[in-house]
Write an enzyme that holds these catalytic residues in place. Structure first.
Site, short mmCIF file in Angstrom:
data_model
loop_
_atom_site.label_atom_id
_atom_site.label_comp_id
_atom_site.label_asym_id
_atom_site.label_seq_id
_atom_site.Cartn_x
_atom_site.Cartn_y
_atom_site.Cartn_z
CD GLU A 238 -2.38 -1.63 2.61
OE1 GLU A 238 -2.70 -0.39 3.57
OE2 GLU A 238 -2.96 -2.72 3.13
CD GLU A 349 -8.40 1.38 5.71
OE1 GLU A 349 -8.32 0.75 6.45
OE2 GLU A 349 -7.30 1.57 4.71
#
Length: 434
Positions: A238, A349
């Site tokens: 990520e 997120e």
């Protein structure tokens, strides 16, 4: 007569002694009770031992993380960036990297990365930099590492969990169980592709400073390179930007990376807070603040993130912007990603901690819904994936996913200038998201 007086005197003396003893015992009992209520004598040394043990653990952890610098730079935002020799970085604490030869450049970049038309359009974009650059730069053969402070570690739930995401924090578009979706408090608004083998991903990500309501929440925008199932064996790479008061102690927007090979359980971490990622670049610090930031109805700024698998060496490389190849994750860290990824995700997120049973007002992206469009809503543009021939290309069959579209939403699009893009985000709590 004299004998009677002596007997009387002895009786008086005994009575006085008894009374004094009773008074002494009573006072002692009261004093003991008071002391027990305030601070049990037996517990105090135990508490002191626990405190000393925790202090030693924190001290030892900081010694492991903060390698001896050749130079240090104090950033205007309060960070200290240490310039650590490249061969002394945290990655080499890993037992499998003890005799590792650092790969100073990737054998191959993805084909199509530096097409002339793309370079021309990228040259017109605004340059984003890091705040610590205002006060200096790291010399050659060193890498910049944001120094971890004692208070950073103490904010974590435990020393072992410092620098780690919570389990079940990944967006699973394949799940249909609403209880599973909201179990961890993590919420997403993403675009994704799945069903093929993927060897990397790229995106241009709009940069904002979303508001965070609770200190234990965060908001981020990133891309995910995923392998395996969404069970205990999930592999994930990520990269993107985040605002995380719990991790960094402030509300600054920061560049970050993350990796895990077991669904965030024991392996992996943010940035360089554990062994794994090998950094080669001396100009960009993981976890350091980035600026300038986008303004609602005003100037817009974005960053380019590229992660790809070097087809020769097999390592996963990370590039920031057009010029900064930052480093790589060795392929041995992973099981599924040692070969390829099975899903790519791009998007936002947040953590919604629901402290009083209602949704928090922690923002995702700009804090505004996708329909507000450019200059107001946050976006990803020119999203691409790397195929098995190491070609960078637009993804096909892009899906979108969000757990609660009334809180955070996503809208896909496609045009000539932005390629495949989407707007995403939202304000969190609002009349339709109680």
């Amino acid at each position: 007569m004299a004998a009677a007086r002596g007997w009387s005197f002895r009786r008086c003396l005994v009575a006085a002694l008894v009374a004094a003893a009773a008074l002494f015992l009573a006072c002692g009992a009261e004093g003991g009770a008071a002391a027990g209520n305030a601070d049990m004598p037996a517990a105090s040394p135990q508490r002191r031992r626990r405190q000393l043990m925790r202090q030693r653990q924190v001290h030892n952890h900081l010694r492991r993380l903060n390698k001896a610098p050749l130079a240090s730079i104090e950033s205007p935002d309060g960070d200290i960036v240490d310039c650590v020799h490249i061969s002394n970085q945290p990655a080499f604490d890993h037992p499998f990297l003890k005799n590792h030869t650092i790969q100073m450049r990737p054998a191959y970049h993805p084909e199509g990365l530096y097409d002339e038309s793309k370079v021309a359009s990228q040259q017109n974009s605004q340059t984003i930099t890091q705040m610590w650059h205002q006060n200096g730069k790291c010399p050659e053969n060193t890498i910049p590492i944001r120094r971890t402070k004692k208070e950073d570690v103490l904010r974590a739930s435990s020393i072992r969990r410092y620098g780690k995401k919570k389990h079940r924090s990944i967006a699973n578009p394949m799940s249909v169980d609403p209880d599973m979706l909201n179990e961890s408090g993590h919420q997403h608004a993403i675009a994704y592709v799945e069903g093929d083998k993927y060897y990397g991903a790229k995106a241009t990500i709009n940069v904002w400073q979303p508001r965070i309501e609770q200190a234990n929440e965060f908001s981020l925008s990133q891309l995910w390179i995923l392998g395996g199932s969404f069970g205990q064996d999930l592999n994930s790479l990520e990269a993107g930007w985040q605002v995380s008061p719990d991790l960094y102690g402030d509300n600054n927007t920061r560049l970050f990376t993350y990796w895990t090979s077991d669904a965030y359980q024991a392996t992996g971490c943010y940035n360089l807070l554990c062994s794994g990622f090998i950094q080669i670049n001396n100009q960009i610090a993981m976890g350091a603040s980035i600026f300038p930031l986008s303004n609602y109805g005003g100037s817009q700024y974005d960053i380019n993130i590229l992660v790809w698998k070097d087809p020769k060496e097999g390592n996963w490389w990370l590039q920031f912007g057009n010029d900064y190849v930052l480093g790589y994750w060795p392929s041995f860290l992973f099981s599924y990603l040692a070969d390829s990824a099975s899903m790519i995700e791009w998007g936002g997120e947040v953590v919604n901690s629901e402290p009083d049973g209602s949704h928090t007002s922690t923002q995702m992206g700009s804090g505004h819904f996708p329909e507000e469009g450019f200059g107001k809503s946050s976006y990803f543009k020119n999203i691409q994936m790397v195929d098995s021939s190491n070609n960078l290309k637009a993804p096909s069959g892009v899906g979108s996913f969000t757990e609660q579209s009334n809180c955070y939403d996503v809208q896909n699009g496609n045009n000539g200038d932005w390629g495949t893009y989407f707007y995403y985000g939202g304000p969190g709590k609002n009349p339709n998201c109680p």
